[in-house]
Design a protein around this motif. Sequence first.
Motif, mmCIF file in Angstrom:
data_model
loop_
_atom_site.group_PDB
_atom_site.id
_atom_site.type_symbol
_atom_site.label_atom_id
_atom_site.label_comp_id
_atom_site.label_asym_id
_atom_site.label_seq_id
_atom_site.Cartn_x
_atom_site.Cartn_y
_atom_site.Cartn_z
ATOM 1 N N ALA A 1 -1.498 -4.719 -4.083
ATOM 2 C CA ALA A 1 -2.223 -3.483 -3.763
ATOM 3 C C ALA A 1 -1.817 -2.336 -4.673
ATOM 4 O O ALA A 1 -2.180 -1.195 -4.404
ATOM 5 N N ASP B 1 -6.437 1.964 0.466
ATOM 6 C CA ASP B 1 -6.378 0.854 -0.475
ATOM 7 C C ASP B 1 -6.620 1.370 -1.890
ATOM 8 O O ASP B 1 -7.727 1.777 -2.232
ATOM 9 N N ASP C 1 0.625 -7.711 1.670
ATOM 10 C CA ASP C 1 0.158 -7.404 0.322
ATOM 11 C C ASP C 1 1.246 -7.601 -0.735
ATOM 12 O O ASP C 1 1.162 -7.042 -1.826
ATOM 13 N N ARG D 1 0.831 -1.214 0.000
ATOM 14 C CA ARG D 1 0.000 0.000 0.000
ATOM 15 C C ARG D 1 0.860 1.257 0.000
ATOM 16 O O ARG D 1 0.511 2.250 -0.648
#
Length: 305
Positions: free
Chosen positions: A171, A197, A154, A110
Amino acid sequence: TLAPCASAASVVAAPMDGWWDMPRDDFAGLLAFVEDDVTDVPSRVLWVGDTELVPGGDGWDLDDRLSYTASTSAVPGVADLWPATSRGASTRLGQALDLALDHETTRLGRLLAPMGVQYVAVPQRLAPSDETPRAAPRDRAADELIGVLAEQLDLQQLRVDRGLVLYRNTAFASLRSVAPEPAALGVTTVAGMGTVDLSGSEPVLTASDGADEAQGVVPGGETVVQGSSASDNWRLSVAGREAEHRSAYGWADAFEVDGGGQGVLVYRTPVGVRLLAAVQAVLWLLALGVALRMRFGAGDPPPAR
């Protein structure tokens, strides 16, 4: 007598297979699928690891053992030899990596998403088949980095070769995309992106004619974000109407699109830069003329009557 013969043995043996002990493949061939991915959805590959192993020339120092660089192709090329500006994504990539190395985040994907990072690559060798031994302290630094990447929720590891550790960022957002959450554009800190996100961002302007132009259909009533250092020299026209330009995340480009349609994003080089380039070209020609005159002289004088 034996010493010269022994020293020549390696030279005689090296060319026997025609490779001179050089690696038989490279990362560009190994990462052909990565090249396809970052071309289809404009994005970046973040290379991080031992300073001597990271491709693309001198990168940004992460510490005294590790460095990083990013490119819009699978492996950094000639264009990536020029250092990027520190005002945009470059320093933020390092800040995101530092947060991960300090165990302050498990969402590195992220943090890297606004910079359009789809893959993170950690080279372990100079090439996939390279067997050059590495120094223990450097190996420990790379091992620590790889361990930290394995903790991220992620990042998805892909098995490609023992000479390269490769992760896909689940992400990530495209380098040019429609912002799914307009409020997220006001987040200006790297750490703050851990709560945002961007994986649902819709890629736009995916057809590119180079680094300074892109085209594609753009939906109306949306904000288009480009993950590069904000500059007023970028212009986005949609269906013949120029979109309003502003900043996103405090460093990137953003464009407010009223009506949708075919869009063209272009970078307009300032006139001053073009003039400086022209002056530089003239000076180089003058210098070449002087050098040739000094090397070959002005020619023999005409004979006297």
